[in-house]
Design a protein around this motif. Structure first.
Motif, PDB file in Angstrom:
ATOM      1  N   ALA A  57       0.845  -1.205   0.000  1.00 26.77           N
ATOM      2  CA  ALA A  57       0.000   0.000   0.000  1.00 26.77           C
ATOM      3  C   ALA A  57       0.874   1.246   0.000  1.00 26.77           C
ATOM      4  N   VAL A  58       0.374   2.283  -0.656  1.00 26.69           N
ATOM      5  CA  VAL A  58       1.132   3.544  -0.737  1.00 26.69           C
ATOM      6  C   VAL A  58       0.969   4.305   0.584  1.00 26.69           C
ATOM      7  N   ILE A  59       1.587   3.774   1.603  1.00 28.91           N
ATOM      8  CA  ILE A  59       1.396   4.281   2.963  1.00 28.91           C
ATOM      9  C   ILE A  59       2.233   5.520   3.231  1.00 28.91           C
ATOM     10  N   GLY A  60       1.609   6.456   3.946  1.00 30.19           N
ATOM     11  CA  GLY A  60       2.335   7.644   4.358  1.00 30.19           C
ATOM     12  C   GLY A  60       3.565   7.232   5.162  1.00 30.19           C
ATOM     13  N   GLY A  61       4.668   7.917   4.952  1.00 33.76           N
ATOM     14  CA  GLY A  61       5.908   7.603   5.676  1.00 33.76           C
ATOM     15  C   GLY A  61       6.772   6.589   4.950  1.00 33.76           C
ATOM     16  N   ILE A 152      -7.078   3.049  -8.529  1.00 36.78           N
ATOM     17  CA  ILE A 152      -7.891   3.827  -7.585  1.00 36.78           C
ATOM     18  C   ILE A 152      -8.367   2.908  -6.465  1.00 36.78           C
ATOM     19  N   GLN A 153      -8.192   3.377  -5.225  1.00 35.51           N
ATOM     20  CA  GLN A 153      -8.751   2.629  -4.095  1.00 35.51           C
ATOM     21  C   GLN A 153     -10.181   3.099  -3.884  1.00 35.51           C
ATOM     22  N   ILE A 154     -11.120   2.170  -3.894  1.00 42.95           N
ATOM     23  CA  ILE A 154     -12.543   2.472  -3.701  1.00 42.95           C
ATOM     24  C   ILE A 154     -13.036   1.564  -2.565  1.00 42.95           C
ATOM     25  N   CYS A 173     -10.169  -2.609  -3.641  1.00 40.64           N
ATOM     26  CA  CYS A 173     -11.372  -2.443  -2.824  1.00 40.64           C
ATOM     27  C   CYS A 173     -10.960  -2.480  -1.363  1.00 40.64           C
ATOM     28  N   GLN A 174     -11.021  -1.322  -0.718  1.00 38.64           N
ATOM     29  CA  GLN A 174     -10.631  -1.249   0.690  1.00 38.64           C
ATOM     30  C   GLN A 174     -11.830  -1.578   1.582  1.00 38.64           C
ATOM     31  N   GLY A 175     -11.596  -2.343   2.623  1.00 42.12           N
ATOM     32  CA  GLY A 175     -12.626  -2.657   3.605  1.00 42.12           C
ATOM     33  C   GLY A 175     -12.293  -2.065   4.945  1.00 42.12           C
ATOM     34  N   GLN A 176     -13.254  -2.138   5.853  1.00 42.45           N
ATOM     35  CA  GLN A 176     -13.010  -1.594   7.193  1.00 42.45           C
ATOM     36  C   GLN A 176     -11.960  -2.385   7.964  1.00 42.45           C
ATOM     37  N   GLU A 177     -11.529  -3.494   7.398  1.00 43.97           N
ATOM     38  CA  GLU A 177     -10.435  -4.258   8.017  1.00 43.97           C
ATOM     39  C   GLU A 177      -9.118  -3.488   7.972  1.00 43.97           C
ATOM     40  N   ALA A 178      -9.037  -2.528   7.055  1.00 47.53           N
ATOM     41  CA  ALA A 178      -7.745  -1.903   6.730  1.00 47.53           C
ATOM     42  C   ALA A 178      -7.210  -1.028   7.847  1.00 47.53           C
ATOM     43  N   GLY A 179      -5.881  -1.033   7.979  1.00 40.52           N
ATOM     44  CA  GLY A 179      -5.212  -0.126   8.897  1.00 40.52           C
ATOM     45  C   GLY A 179      -5.071   1.241   8.257  1.00 40.52           C
ATOM     46  N   GLY A 180      -4.932   2.269   9.090  1.00 36.54           N
ATOM     47  CA  GLY A 180      -4.660   3.614   8.598  1.00 36.54           C
ATOM     48  C   GLY A 180      -5.889   4.309   8.047  1.00 36.54           C
ATOM     49  N   HIS A 181      -5.651   5.229   7.115  1.00 39.15           N
ATOM     50  CA  HIS A 181      -6.742   6.022   6.530  1.00 39.15           C
ATOM     51  C   HIS A 181      -7.775   5.077   5.938  1.00 39.15           C
ATOM     52  N   ALA A 207      -8.005  -4.840  -0.258  1.00 36.38           N
ATOM     53  CA  ALA A 207      -7.153  -4.128   0.701  1.00 36.38           C
ATOM     54  C   ALA A 207      -7.804  -4.135   2.075  1.00 36.38           C
ATOM     55  N   GLY A 208      -7.108  -4.737   3.041  1.00 37.42           N
ATOM     56  CA  GLY A 208      -7.606  -4.695   4.408  1.00 37.42           C
ATOM     57  C   GLY A 208      -7.523  -6.037   5.083  1.00 37.42           C
ATOM     58  N   GLY A 209      -6.650  -6.116   6.105  1.00 33.98           N
ATOM     59  CA  GLY A 209      -6.568  -7.303   6.932  1.00 33.98           C
ATOM     60  C   GLY A 209      -5.704  -8.423   6.391  1.00 33.98           C
ATOM     61  N   LEU A 210      -4.992  -8.184   5.285  1.00 35.50           N
ATOM     62  CA  LEU A 210      -4.137  -9.236   4.725  1.00 35.50           C
ATOM     63  C   LEU A 210      -2.753  -9.147   5.364  1.00 35.50           C
ATOM     64  N   PHE A 229      -1.149  -4.927   0.813  1.00 28.85           N
ATOM     65  CA  PHE A 229      -0.672  -5.101   2.185  1.00 28.85           C
ATOM     66  C   PHE A 229      -0.130  -3.777   2.709  1.00 28.85           C
ATOM     67  N   GLY A 230      -0.746  -3.261   3.748  1.00 28.99           N
ATOM     68  CA  GLY A 230      -0.264  -2.013   4.332  1.00 28.99           C
ATOM     69  C   GLY A 230       0.436  -2.256   5.654  1.00 28.99           C
ATOM     70  N   THR A 231      -0.318  -2.656   6.659  1.00 32.27           N
ATOM     71  CA  THR A 231       0.243  -2.870   7.998  1.00 32.27           C
ATOM     72  C   THR A 231       1.428  -3.832   7.950  1.00 32.27           C
ATOM     73  N   ARG A 232       1.319  -4.882   7.139  1.00 30.75           N
ATOM     74  CA  ARG A 232       2.405  -5.874   7.089  1.00 30.75           C
ATOM     75  C   ARG A 232       3.728  -5.223   6.678  1.00 30.75           C
TER      76      ARG A 232
HETATM   77  C1  LIG Z   1       0.828   3.299   8.142  1.00 27.54           C
HETATM   78  C2  LIG Z   1      -0.288   3.369   7.136  1.00 27.54           C
HETATM   79  C3  LIG Z   1      -0.395   4.504   6.346  1.00 27.54           C
HETATM   80  C4  LIG Z   1      -1.402   4.593   5.401  1.00 27.54           C
HETATM   81  N1  LIG Z   1      -1.450   5.683   4.605  1.00 27.54           N
HETATM   82  C5  LIG Z   1      -2.388   5.771   3.635  1.00 27.54           C
HETATM   83  C6  LIG Z   1      -2.417   6.885   2.759  1.00 27.54           C
HETATM   84  O1  LIG Z   1      -1.589   7.788   2.856  1.00 27.54           O
HETATM   85  N2  LIG Z   1      -3.409   6.934   1.828  1.00 27.54           N
HETATM   86  C7  LIG Z   1      -4.343   5.927   1.713  1.00 27.54           C
HETATM   87  O2  LIG Z   1      -5.223   6.015   0.858  1.00 27.54           O
HETATM   88  N3  LIG Z   1      -4.328   4.856   2.526  1.00 27.54           N
HETATM   89  C8  LIG Z   1      -3.380   4.752   3.469  1.00 27.54           C
HETATM   90  N4  LIG Z   1      -3.364   3.658   4.280  1.00 27.54           N
HETATM   91  C9  LIG Z   1      -4.335   2.573   4.037  1.00 27.54           C
HETATM   92  C10 LIG Z   1      -3.826   1.678   2.892  1.00 27.54           C
HETATM   93  O3  LIG Z   1      -4.038   2.333   1.660  1.00 27.54           O
HETATM   94  C11 LIG Z   1      -4.500   0.290   2.812  1.00 27.54           C
HETATM   95  O4  LIG Z   1      -5.862   0.427   2.465  1.00 27.54           O
HETATM   96  C12 LIG Z   1      -4.391  -0.507   4.080  1.00 27.54           C
HETATM   97  O5  LIG Z   1      -3.112  -0.416   4.632  1.00 27.54           O
HETATM   98  C13 LIG Z   1      -4.708  -1.974   3.815  1.00 27.54           C
HETATM   99  O6  LIG Z   1      -5.011  -2.614   5.020  1.00 27.54           O
HETATM  100  P1  LIG Z   1      -3.926  -3.350   5.958  1.00 27.54           P
HETATM  101  O7  LIG Z   1      -3.187  -2.236   6.627  1.00 27.54           O
HETATM  102  O8  LIG Z   1      -4.774  -4.151   6.898  1.00 27.54           O
HETATM  103  O9  LIG Z   1      -3.041  -4.173   5.083  1.00 27.54           O
HETATM  104  C14 LIG Z   1      -2.356   3.541   5.251  1.00 27.54           C
HETATM  105  C15 LIG Z   1      -2.239   2.395   6.053  1.00 27.54           C
HETATM  106  C16 LIG Z   1      -1.230   2.298   6.983  1.00 27.54           C
HETATM  107  C17 LIG Z   1      -1.137   1.048   7.827  1.00 27.54           C
END
Ligand SMILES: Cc1cc2nc3c(=O)[nH]c(=O)nc-3n(C[C@H](O)[C@H](O)[C@H](O)COP(=O)(O)O)c2cc1C
Length: 359
Positions: A57-61, A152-154, A173-181, A207-210, A229-232
């Motif tokens: 995932a394109v995570i901030g930081g 696009i994340q929807i 497809c992002q679900g409420q399982e996802a970490g972060g935004h 996207a979410g919980g993997l 995968f974001g949190t991982r």
């Molecule tokens: C540290 C962190 C930063 C994130 N930053 C963004 C962000 O800048 N923009 C965004 O659309 N989603 C962000 N997300 C959410 C991810 O796009 C993604 O949907 C999510 O990480 C997937 O779920 P998972 O964390 O359970 O793998 C972030 C998630 C994390 C954990």
């Protein structure tokens, strides 16, 4: 503007799964030939020019080192550039571009616009990943002109339809399982069948919980084209998390995460899935109020040089953050309970793929 955000940006911060195991092993060994264990996943990796249907995932930081490690290992690595100033955008994209010939993505949260998109494209970003909105016709035209692709994340069918209408190369497809935004109203499982039915040839990711290869295998078995995968990847050596954040990720279970608007400093009303911490406990005990009525609002709980981060800031604690990292937002998804270590991101990609094809 929120003080923590202002200071953060100004400083440029830190700085059908029929598994054919022979083919799969060949795919693991090959540097050039994409291999994926289903037609849909194969189509996705071929379209993007990556080896495995594993998207960081394109995570901030995220640092250039993280994006490079993932890209070199065969996944789609990425940078979150929403809050980065132009100089940092050019610098980060150029560093990744120089370090690897593999594709990578840069991300924009469209709720904040994407003013540096032309800079990212000019510096050679090959894939743009949007969230919290749909890119304008002008943005799409710029991307196409640059020869880049975009995803696009929807989080639901109407959002997916809009993404298909503007010609997205893939959607996640992002679900409420996802970490972060978090932009979702429910689990990604709820919408995925209708979205896939509407998708035609456009690859759809979850996207979410993997958190591992078994999760990816299930996702591919559902007919999806890949997993995000974001949190991982936060729990990897190349993500510059504060040691306290990494420690909490290793200890946490899914039930330690909460989807909340508590940490919305700089983005009023925004939902994030975070690890429960003292700030959240205190806010909930006080009635979960908004804005200025919050307990300890305005407390500076983190610093990086002369940058300050307030208690309810959306920003998590980084390796160089001093202060009270335990009080800051630590993003984590529902898959956090499976995370047992902090490996290198390249090793992580190889491990996820090996677990996926092993079953
Ligand atoms: C540290 C962190 C930063 C994130 N930053 C963004 C962000 O800048 N923009 C965004 O659309 N989603 C962000 N997300 C959410 C991810 O796009 C993604 O949907 C999510 O990480 C997937 O779920 P998972 O964390 O359970 O793998 C972030 C998630 C994390 C954990």
């Amino acid at each position: 503007m929120d003080k923590s955000r202002r200071t953060f940006t100004a400083g440029g911060l830190l700085a059908s799964v029929s598994l054919l195991s022979e083919n799969a092993q060949a795919g693991l060994a090959s540097r050039t030939k994409p291999y994926a264990p289903s037609a849909n996943a194969q189509a996705f990796v071929s379209k993007l020019g990556i080896r495995y249907p594993i998207v960081q995932a394109v995570i901030g930081g995220a640092t250039p080192e993280l994006a490079v490690a993932v890209a070199q290992a065969g996944g789609l690595g990425g940078l979150g550039l929403t809050w980065s100033p132009e100089t940092e955008v050019r610098n980060y994209v150029t560093r990744v571009r120089t370090a690897t010939r593999e594709p990578f993505a840069v991300g924009y949260v469209l709720a904040f616009g994407a003013s540096t998109l032309p800079v990212a494209l000019d510096a050679g970003a090959p894939v743009i990943q949007f969230s919290f909105g749909i890119p304008s016709a002008e943005q799409v035209a710029r991307i196409r002109q640059a020869g880049a692709k975009f995803g696009i994340q929807i989080s639901n069918l109407p959002g997916a339809r809009k993404a298909f209408d503007v010609g997205a190369d893939y959607i996640s497809c992002q679900g409420q399982e996802a970490g972060g935004h978090n932009q979702a109203q429910s689990s990604w499982h709820e919408h995925i069948d209708s979205i896939m039915a509407a998708a035609g040839k456009t690859p759809v990711l979850a996207a979410g919980g993997l958190s591992g290869g078994k999760d990816l295998r299930k996702v591919l078995a559902m007919g999806l084209s890949g997993g995000v995968f974001g949190t991982r990847f936060v729990a990897s050596k190349e993500y510059p998390a504060h040691p306290e954040y990494h420690r909490r990720l290793l200890k946490a279970k899914a039930s330690d995460t909460v989807l909340t608007v508590c940490f919305d400093g700089g983005w009023p009303g925004a939902l994030h899935r975070v690890l429960r911490n003292p700030t959240l406990d205190r806010w909930e005990a006080d009635g979960a109020k908004f804005e200025s009525a919050r307990p300890g609002v305005g407390d500076v709980v983190g610093r990086i040089g002369d940058m300050t981060f307030e208690r309810y800031s959306i920003f998590p604690p980084f390796a160089v953050t001093t202060g009270q990292p335990e009080d800051m937002a630590m993003y984590a998804g529902l898959g956090v309970g499976e995370i047992q270590d902090i490996p290198g991101a390249g090793e992580l990609v190889r491990r996820i793929w090996a677990e996926c094809i092993k079953g």
